[in-house]
Design a protein around this motif. Sequence first.
Motif, PDB file in Angstrom:
ATOM      1  N   MET A   1       0.824  -1.463  -0.164  1.00 29.37           N
ATOM      2  CA  MET A   1      -0.031  -0.293   0.121  1.00 29.37           C
ATOM      3  C   MET A   1       1.045   1.137   0.090  1.00 29.37           C
ATOM      4  O   MET A   1       0.673   2.008  -0.780  1.00 29.37           O
ATOM      5  CB  MET A   1      -1.054  -0.119   1.397  1.00 29.37           C
ATOM      6  N   ASN A   2       1.982   1.326   0.550  1.00 29.41           N
ATOM      7  CA  ASN A   2       2.497   3.018   0.785  1.00 29.41           C
ATOM      8  C   ASN A   2       3.175   2.493  -1.026  1.00 29.41           C
ATOM      9  O   ASN A   2       3.190   3.991  -1.029  1.00 29.41           O
ATOM     10  CB  ASN A   2       4.273   2.494   1.248  1.00 29.41           C
ATOM     11  N   LYS A   3       4.131   1.855  -1.535  1.00 28.27           N
ATOM     12  CA  LYS A   3       4.466   1.883  -2.801  1.00 28.27           C
ATOM     13  C   LYS A   3       3.033   2.768  -3.763  1.00 28.27           C
ATOM     14  O   LYS A   3       2.772   3.781  -4.368  1.00 28.27           O
ATOM     15  CB  LYS A   3       4.742   0.738  -3.661  1.00 28.27           C
ATOM     16  N   GLU A   4       1.866   2.411  -3.698  1.00 27.30           N
ATOM     17  CA  GLU A   4       0.492   3.173  -4.320  1.00 27.30           C
ATOM     18  C   GLU A   4      -0.209   4.032  -4.121  1.00 27.30           C
ATOM     19  O   GLU A   4      -0.288   5.606  -4.702  1.00 27.30           O
ATOM     20  CB  GLU A   4      -0.656   2.027  -3.936  1.00 27.30           C
ATOM     21  N   ARG A   5       0.288   4.616  -2.678  1.00 30.32           N
ATOM     22  CA  ARG A   5       0.098   5.694  -2.042  1.00 30.32           C
ATOM     23  C   ARG A   5       0.972   6.967  -2.135  1.00 30.32           C
ATOM     24  O   ARG A   5       0.469   8.023  -2.307  1.00 30.32           O
ATOM     25  CB  ARG A   5       0.856   5.507  -0.117  1.00 30.32           C
ATOM     26  N   PHE A   6       2.744   5.897  -2.415  1.00 27.44           N
ATOM     27  CA  PHE A   6       3.415   7.350  -3.053  1.00 27.44           C
ATOM     28  C   PHE A   6       3.171   7.398  -4.034  1.00 27.44           C
ATOM     29  O   PHE A   6       3.411   8.906  -5.398  1.00 27.44           O
ATOM     30  CB  PHE A   6       4.782   6.618  -2.955  1.00 27.44           C
ATOM     31  N   GLU A   7       2.935   6.688  -5.204  1.00 28.60           N
ATOM     32  CA  GLU A   7       2.034   7.147  -6.895  1.00 28.60           C
ATOM     33  C   GLU A   7       0.917   7.710  -6.080  1.00 28.60           C
ATOM     34  O   GLU A   7       1.279   8.607  -7.935  1.00 28.60           O
ATOM     35  CB  GLU A   7       2.293   5.190  -7.180  1.00 28.60           C
ATOM     36  N   ILE A   8      -0.021   7.579  -6.158  1.00 29.71           N
ATOM     37  CA  ILE A   8      -0.972   8.449  -6.306  1.00 29.71           C
ATOM     38  C   ILE A   8      -0.431  10.015  -5.772  1.00 29.71           C
ATOM     39  O   ILE A   8      -1.278  11.076  -5.579  1.00 29.71           O
ATOM     40  CB  ILE A   8      -2.037   7.934  -4.513  1.00 29.71           C
ATOM     41  N   GLU A   9       0.582  10.317  -4.665  1.00 33.30           N
ATOM     42  CA  GLU A   9       1.301  11.601  -4.063  1.00 33.30           C
ATOM     43  C   GLU A   9       1.493  11.877  -5.455  1.00 33.30           C
ATOM     44  O   GLU A   9       1.640  12.935  -5.252  1.00 33.30           O
ATOM     45  CB  GLU A   9       1.722  11.499  -2.651  1.00 33.30           C
ATOM     46  N   LEU A  10       2.659  11.169  -6.145  1.00 32.57           N
ATOM     47  CA  LEU A  10       3.023  11.984  -7.213  1.00 32.57           C
ATOM     48  C   LEU A  10       2.170  12.119  -8.626  1.00 32.57           C
ATOM     49  O   LEU A  10       2.627  13.640  -8.778  1.00 32.57           O
ATOM     50  CB  LEU A  10       3.859  10.764  -7.861  1.00 32.57           C
ATOM     51  N   LEU A  11       0.935  11.393  -8.826  1.00 36.02           N
ATOM     52  CA  LEU A  11       0.336  11.485  -9.707  1.00 36.02           C
ATOM     53  C   LEU A  11      -0.506  12.691  -9.261  1.00 36.02           C
ATOM     54  O   LEU A  11      -0.797  13.947 -10.277  1.00 36.02           O
ATOM     55  CB  LEU A  11      -0.272  10.671  -9.776  1.00 36.02           C
ATOM     56  N   SER A  12      -1.065  12.758  -8.016  1.00 36.24           N
ATOM     57  CA  SER A  12      -1.522  14.384  -7.385  1.00 36.24           C
ATOM     58  C   SER A  12      -0.863  16.040  -7.867  1.00 36.24           C
ATOM     59  O   SER A  12      -1.437  16.443  -8.367  1.00 36.24           O
ATOM     60  CB  SER A  12      -2.028  13.821  -6.342  1.00 36.24           C
ATOM     61  N   LYS A  13       0.604  15.580  -7.556  1.00 37.17           N
ATOM     62  CA  LYS A  13       1.303  16.793  -7.469  1.00 37.17           C
ATOM     63  C   LYS A  13       1.443  17.029  -9.113  1.00 37.17           C
ATOM     64  O   LYS A  13       1.484  17.736  -9.553  1.00 37.17           O
ATOM     65  CB  LYS A  13       2.828  15.848  -6.430  1.00 37.17           C
ATOM     66  N   SER A  14       1.829  16.256  -9.858  1.00 32.75           N
ATOM     67  CA  SER A  14       1.874  16.154 -11.318  1.00 32.75           C
ATOM     68  C   SER A  14       0.287  16.942 -11.474  1.00 32.75           C
ATOM     69  O   SER A  14       0.374  18.117 -12.040  1.00 32.75           O
ATOM     70  CB  SER A  14       2.346  14.715 -11.904  1.00 32.75           C
ATOM     71  N   TYR A  15      -0.732  16.606 -11.482  1.00 33.05           N
ATOM     72  CA  TYR A  15      -1.956  16.745 -11.455  1.00 33.05           C
ATOM     73  C   TYR A  15      -1.950  18.412 -11.090  1.00 33.05           C
ATOM     74  O   TYR A  15      -2.686  19.294 -11.962  1.00 33.05           O
ATOM     75  CB  TYR A  15      -3.641  15.744 -10.980  1.00 33.05           C
ATOM     76  N   ARG A  16      -2.245  18.675 -10.271  1.00 31.19           N
ATOM     77  CA  ARG A  16      -2.450  19.664  -9.518  1.00 31.19           C
ATOM     78  C   ARG A  16      -1.116  20.723 -10.380  1.00 31.19           C
ATOM     79  O   ARG A  16      -1.588  21.930 -10.658  1.00 31.19           O
ATOM     80  CB  ARG A  16      -2.431  19.731  -8.080  1.00 31.19           C
ATOM     81  N   ASN A  17      -0.335  20.197 -10.162  1.00 31.05           N
ATOM     82  CA  ASN A  17       1.261  20.924 -11.298  1.00 31.05           C
ATOM     83  C   ASN A  17       0.947  21.087 -12.881  1.00 31.05           C
ATOM     84  O   ASN A  17       0.771  22.809 -12.987  1.00 31.05           O
ATOM     85  CB  ASN A  17       2.446  21.193 -11.299  1.00 31.05           C
ATOM     86  N   SER A  18      -0.074  20.348 -13.297  1.00 30.65           N
ATOM     87  CA  SER A  18      -0.192  21.162 -14.489  1.00 30.65           C
ATOM     88  C   SER A  18      -1.303  21.977 -14.829  1.00 30.65           C
ATOM     89  O   SER A  18      -1.400  22.752 -15.293  1.00 30.65           O
ATOM     90  CB  SER A  18      -0.033  19.833 -15.209  1.00 30.65           C
ATOM     91  N   LYS A  19      -2.850  21.575 -13.951  1.00 35.14           N
ATOM     92  CA  LYS A  19      -3.664  22.305 -14.029  1.00 35.14           C
ATOM     93  C   LYS A  19      -2.993  24.166 -13.201  1.00 35.14           C
ATOM     94  O   LYS A  19      -3.318  25.117 -13.903  1.00 35.14           O
ATOM     95  CB  LYS A  19      -4.289  22.321 -12.441  1.00 35.14           C
ATOM     96  N   ARG A  20      -2.126  24.265 -12.581  1.00 32.83           N
ATOM     97  CA  ARG A  20      -1.698  25.467 -11.818  1.00 32.83           C
ATOM     98  C   ARG A  20      -0.862  25.683 -13.711  1.00 32.83           C
ATOM     99  O   ARG A  20      -1.096  27.637 -13.603  1.00 32.83           O
ATOM    100  CB  ARG A  20      -1.017  25.745 -11.409  1.00 32.83           C
ATOM    101  N   ILE A  21      -0.512  25.571 -14.258  1.00 31.60           N
ATOM    102  CA  ILE A  21       0.352  25.720 -15.414  1.00 31.60           C
ATOM    103  C   ILE A  21      -0.691  26.617 -16.632  1.00 31.60           C
ATOM    104  O   ILE A  21      -0.291  27.584 -16.905  1.00 31.60           O
ATOM    105  CB  ILE A  21       1.583  24.743 -15.946  1.00 31.60           C
ATOM    106  N   LEU A  22      -1.448  25.634 -16.491  1.00 32.41           N
ATOM    107  CA  LEU A  22      -2.450  25.307 -17.783  1.00 32.41           C
ATOM    108  C   LEU A  22      -3.339  27.008 -17.057  1.00 32.41           C
ATOM    109  O   LEU A  22      -3.283  27.799 -18.489  1.00 32.41           O
ATOM    110  CB  LEU A  22      -3.481  24.461 -17.454  1.00 32.41           C
ATOM    111  N   LYS A  23      -3.661  27.255 -16.331  1.00 26.08           N
ATOM    112  CA  LYS A  23      -4.433  28.507 -16.039  1.00 26.08           C
ATOM    113  C   LYS A  23      -2.972  29.640 -15.357  1.00 26.08           C
ATOM    114  O   LYS A  23      -3.345  30.835 -15.983  1.00 26.08           O
ATOM    115  CB  LYS A  23      -4.963  28.487 -14.212  1.00 26.08           C
ATOM    116  N   GLU A  24      -2.114  29.332 -15.757  1.00 28.14           N
ATOM    117  CA  GLU A  24      -1.412  30.739 -15.908  1.00 28.14           C
ATOM    118  C   GLU A  24      -0.432  30.741 -17.006  1.00 28.14           C
ATOM    119  O   GLU A  24      -1.019  31.800 -17.521  1.00 28.14           O
ATOM    120  CB  GLU A  24      -0.410  30.701 -15.280  1.00 28.14           C
ATOM    121  N   VAL A  25      -0.825  29.780 -17.887  1.00 31.83           N
ATOM    122  CA  VAL A  25      -0.521  30.179 -19.334  1.00 31.83           C
ATOM    123  C   VAL A  25      -2.310  30.882 -20.141  1.00 31.83           C
ATOM    124  O   VAL A  25      -1.791  32.043 -21.141  1.00 31.83           O
ATOM    125  CB  VAL A  25      -0.576  28.506 -20.232  1.00 31.83           C
TER     126      VAL A  25
END
Length: 99
Positions: A1-25
Amino acid sequence: MNKERFEIELLSKSYRNSKRILKEVETQLFHLDRLRINDHQRIVLHIENVIASLDERERFILEKEILEGKTGNWYLEYFSMPSYYRLRRKAYSEFLRCL
């Protein structure tokens, strides 16, 4: 489960970062070439589409944790702790499987 949790956290950060960048653009605070914009749009759309395809409870948990970035005990007003952990484990597995 720790591996899945880590992957989810990375995906969440990637998602929110991409959303932020798109909003800034979009608001012209930031400039990117069309290929980079498309990359960020693909990340956002793919994650949103996979989440939308899941069961209602799984979708709810993933929307809160990935799309909204909620952490801590946010779930207590919706689920008991054992129910949340059981549903979260299923939601994480299904989400990662569908990606």
